[in-house]
Enzyme design. Structure first.
Site, short mmCIF file in Angstrom:
data_model
loop_
_atom_site.label_atom_id
_atom_site.label_comp_id
_atom_site.label_asym_id
_atom_site.label_seq_id
_atom_site.Cartn_x
_atom_site.Cartn_y
_atom_site.Cartn_z
N ALA A 98 10.92 21.55 -26.24
CA ALA A 98 11.26 21.79 -27.65
C ALA A 98 12.77 21.84 -27.80
O ALA A 98 13.48 22.35 -26.93
CB ALA A 98 10.64 23.10 -28.13
N LEU A 155 -0.53 13.71 -27.52
CA LEU A 155 -0.77 13.58 -28.95
C LEU A 155 -1.62 14.73 -29.47
O LEU A 155 -1.36 15.28 -30.53
CB LEU A 155 -1.48 12.24 -29.25
CG LEU A 155 -0.73 10.95 -28.90
CD1 LEU A 155 -1.56 9.75 -29.37
CD2 LEU A 155 0.63 10.91 -29.54
N ALA A 156 -2.65 15.09 -28.68
CA ALA A 156 -3.55 16.16 -29.10
C ALA A 156 -2.84 17.50 -29.19
O ALA A 156 -3.07 18.28 -30.11
CB ALA A 156 -4.73 16.25 -28.13
N CYS A 210 8.35 14.64 -33.69
CA CYS A 210 7.08 14.44 -32.99
C CYS A 210 5.82 14.61 -33.83
O CYS A 210 4.94 13.75 -33.82
CB CYS A 210 7.00 15.39 -31.79
SG CYS A 210 8.18 15.03 -30.49
N ARG A 280 15.37 15.20 -38.59
CA ARG A 280 14.28 14.25 -38.77
C ARG A 280 13.04 14.94 -39.33
O ARG A 280 12.57 15.92 -38.80
CB ARG A 280 13.94 13.56 -37.45
CG ARG A 280 14.95 12.52 -37.01
CD ARG A 280 14.65 11.95 -35.65
NE ARG A 280 14.83 12.94 -34.58
CZ ARG A 280 14.64 12.67 -33.28
NH1 ARG A 280 14.22 11.48 -32.91
NH2 ARG A 280 14.84 13.61 -32.39
#
Length: 399
Positions: A98, A155-156, A210, A280
């Site tokens: 992070a 992704l999960a 993300c 972003r």
């Protein structure tokens, strides 16, 4: 030990290396099949071709970039088509770092995920990478999987975290209507050991590079396999995130008598979270764009995000919405980029705190001259009781 070196001789470095990590940007596609949802793998494909061209010995290629399921297979296909003489093993080792805590996340991770091909050579490659992490991590933190499981798990994980944020944000809207207090609800829910208290802090919505991108990847993947109901479930998380930003903007306009034309609004915070200059997908972009579209003038201040980035963020958002260039320039004339908090508060009608910077929490609000009557706490992190003494109205989400 001197074991860290820098070079711009890419081809020679590739040829000498036994293990190569690919860690490049994988933005959402802006054209072609999967536009607006699928990941653009152009940068990964370029890396694969360069590796194949520059290699004279067998390599382990480690996929670090967040990428959709099947990326490892795509890399292998490109490598073999460009250089069939060399044996390449593809390993997925997604990063869970992070912004603002990356070094600590690396040294003290919840887990390290390593996936490879289901073969003898694949198992050997996976354990080669695992041995790197075994230098400082216990075995129970290193998870070995197949290639597809590793790619999907990244992704999960992001989708589940985003889901929690959208869930608590959706309840904040209900709290405002019913009279419940979102902080009390969040605390009660978080004390359930089956749920836990992380990512249950109400806010203007999630941002960063993300969450949105990975959920869109997941939606695209589900639609690819005709799992439309599953795709719609995950897409709803993004809809709630947009709803929260729109709702916040509308609350500001409503509190200013449904008319923000010729009114100055102070925007404190532009980064998607504190301790980073990354903006972003920041909620501040959409909220500011909504207020400017409604006719407001903005005084914007963020301690780390550059002024050029702020202007670029707004410009790019409107261009994706196909707003006329003359209208964009007209709106930008109503944006003032401030150098500090005091300057951003000058002549403003209200204050919107959109990033949880310590500087804002510790600021002496009582010293502010000609301060506005209203402050909106978009992150629910300020001292509400203290602020109520200073401001006529303190408006927090879910209160």
């Amino acid at each position: 030990n001197k074991n860290l070196f820098f070079t711009n001789d890419i081809e020679e470095s590739i040829d000498k290396a036994g293990i190569i990590f690919i860690a490049v940007n994988t933005p959402t596609k802006t054209k072609g099949e999967g536009k607006g949802m699928a990941a653009d793998l152009t940068n990964i494909e370029k890396c694969a071709r360069l590796i194949a061209k520059s290699s004279s010995s067998n390599k382990i290629i480690v996929e670090k970039s967040t990428a959709p399921v099947g990326t490892g297979k795509k890399i292998k296909s490109v490598l073999n088509s460009e250089n069939s003489k060399i044996k390449f093993q593809i390993v997925s080792n997604p990063e869970f770092l992070a912004e603002g805590t990356a070094i600590n996340d690396l040294m003290n991770p919840d887990r390290v995920l390593i996936g490879g091909e289901e073969s003898e050579e694949g198992d050997k490659a996976v354990n080669t990478i695992a041995n790197i992490y075994r230098e400082w991590l216990p075995e129970n933190k290193i998870i070995l999987t197949n290639l597809w499981s590793s790619e999907l798990s990244k992704l999960a994980s992001n989708a589940f975290l985003a889901q929690r944020i959208s869930s608590i944000n959706s309840l904040s809207a209900l709290c405002e209507k019913s009279g419940a207090d979102i902080d009390e609800v969040s605390s009660a829910v978080g004390m359930d050991s089956r749920i836990g208290d992380k990512f249950l802090k109400v806010s203007i919505g999630f941002g960063g590079s993300c969450f949105k991108k990975d959920i869109l990847n997941l939606v695209y993947l589900c639609r690819h396999y005709s799992l439309d109901e599953v795709a719609e479930y995950w897409l709803q998380i993004l809809k709630i995130n947009d709803f929260q930003k729109t709702r916040f903007s509308e609350n500001v306009i409503n509190e200013l008598d449904n008319n923000v034309k010729n009114k100055i609004i102070s925007i404190l915070g532009w980064a998607f979270k504190k301790d980073t200059n990354d903006s972003r997908e920041s909620g501040a972009i959409d909220i500011s764009a909504n207020l400017l579209t409604a006719g407001a003038s903005l005084n914007i201040y963020d301690p780390m995000v550059s002024k050029s980035s702020i202007i670029n963020d707004l410009t790019e958002l409107w261009r994706t919405q196909e707003v006329d260039e003359n209208i964009i320039q007209s709106r930008l004339k109503r944006v003032k980029l401030s150098n500090n908090i005091d300057e951003s508060l000058y002549n403003s009608s209200c204050i919107c705190v959109l990033t949880e910077w310590d500087e804002f929490f510790n600021y002496n609000w009582e010293k502010t001259k000609n301060r506005p009557e209203i402050i909106f706490d978009g992150r629910n992190f300020l001292d509400t009781n203290k602020l109520k003494i200073i401001f006529k109205k303190v408006i927090s989400l879910g209160k």
